[in-house]
Design a protein around this motif. Sequence first.
Motif, PDB file in Angstrom:
ATOM      1  N   GLY A  15     -21.568   5.218 -39.202  1.00  0.00           N
ATOM      2  CA  GLY A  15     -21.392   6.201 -38.140  1.00  0.00           C
ATOM      3  C   GLY A  15     -20.887   7.551 -38.585  1.00  0.00           C
ATOM      4  N   ASN A 149     -32.928   2.288 -31.000  1.00  0.00           N
ATOM      5  CA  ASN A 149     -32.133   2.685 -29.833  1.00  0.00           C
ATOM      6  C   ASN A 149     -30.830   1.891 -29.751  1.00  0.00           C
ATOM      7  N   ASN A 151     -28.847   1.329 -32.090  1.00  0.00           N
ATOM      8  CA  ASN A 151     -27.852   1.916 -32.997  1.00  0.00           C
ATOM      9  C   ASN A 151     -28.343   3.313 -33.371  1.00  0.00           C
ATOM     10  N   LEU A 152     -28.276   4.234 -32.417  1.00  0.00           N
ATOM     11  CA  LEU A 152     -28.831   5.563 -32.639  1.00  0.00           C
ATOM     12  C   LEU A 152     -28.095   6.282 -33.768  1.00  0.00           C
ATOM     13  N   SER A 156     -21.978  11.297 -31.851  1.00  0.00           N
ATOM     14  CA  SER A 156     -21.602  11.143 -30.443  1.00  0.00           C
ATOM     15  C   SER A 156     -21.443  12.499 -29.767  1.00  0.00           C
ATOM     16  N   SER A 172     -25.702   2.255 -23.074  1.00  0.00           N
ATOM     17  CA  SER A 172     -24.417   2.537 -23.705  1.00  0.00           C
ATOM     18  C   SER A 172     -24.583   3.518 -24.857  1.00  0.00           C
ATOM     19  N   GLU A 173     -25.670   3.388 -25.611  1.00  0.00           N
ATOM     20  CA  GLU A 173     -25.940   4.312 -26.706  1.00  0.00           C
ATOM     21  C   GLU A 173     -26.360   5.684 -26.171  1.00  0.00           C
ATOM     22  N   ARG A 176     -23.315   7.428 -25.106  1.00  0.00           N
ATOM     23  CA  ARG A 176     -22.495   7.834 -26.256  1.00  0.00           C
ATOM     24  C   ARG A 176     -22.982   9.151 -26.856  1.00  0.00           C
ATOM     25  N   VAL A 177     -24.294   9.301 -27.026  1.00  0.00           N
ATOM     26  CA  VAL A 177     -24.812  10.474 -27.737  1.00  0.00           C
ATOM     27  C   VAL A 177     -24.974  11.697 -26.839  1.00  0.00           C
TER      28      VAL A 177
END
Length: 287
Positions: A15, A149, A151-152, A156, A172-173, A176-177
């Motif tokens: 990350g 998708n 784990n993009l 963030s 959720s992803e 986040r982004v």
Amino acid sequence: MSVVPFSALACPLDGDVLVKAGGSWQCVQGHSFDVARQGYINLLPVQKKRSRDPGDSKDMVVARQRFLSAGYYAPVANAINAALLKGVAADKEISVLDAGCGEGYYLRQLAGALGASPSLQVLGLDISKWAIQSAARQHEAIRWVVGSNANLPVVSGSLDRVLCMFGFPVYSEFARVLREDGLLVQLDPGTAHLRELREIIYPSLKPVRDNKDTIPAGFESVSTETIHYQAEIQSAAMVQDLLTMTPHLYRANAEGRARAAQLTSLSVTIEVTLKTLRKTTRTDIES
């Protein structure tokens, strides 16, 4: 007006922010990802793949490129462009991710329709390396990435818009982004979408799930619209491309595929639901 590659990429392993260094992107932990000769970056580590060659096959990608280039989905692309750019000042730069971009048709349409609209930082992501290779060959100003998708590989809070079409939304992803008040534009098939083709290849039709009223956690509804029209496909080759570019080719039995192979033309319904959702800090929204 300009289109530039999105640069706020994150390491898919830890990350951390990725920084471009020559012909690769690296994080502070020492993970390095080379830029392929076609210009894209593979940010889908082997340990995060569910199969050796995930996503659309090469044949699906080639068929989709031919079919979409013929303009049958141009009204859909126009509606997407309007949703992504609505309310954005012409002097503002915004960042856009197409999460599941395929061979890049919709991002190319967006880039070509900007006019006096805002400048864009653009990222196209797909789990299929064949799709991203095709996309990278067709538009160099867009950042193309093989990724998931789930784990993009994106920092963030770095995106203003996320587009997800006929794909696998991971809300959720997406939340986040996206920046605060960022928008998710999601496109899903309507109940009549490709009905005529489905009636030919299947013994009976299963109802298409209608989720247009579902609002995922972390978002609130901005608008919903239905795009509905008839596409007149006048060649056997284009009918086969339509079938090949969809999952229906692999879901149909041999008899269904044989019936489709006999078609020399087809009048088919295009019906999609376009939802615009805004990221919100509310926690009382139904998921």
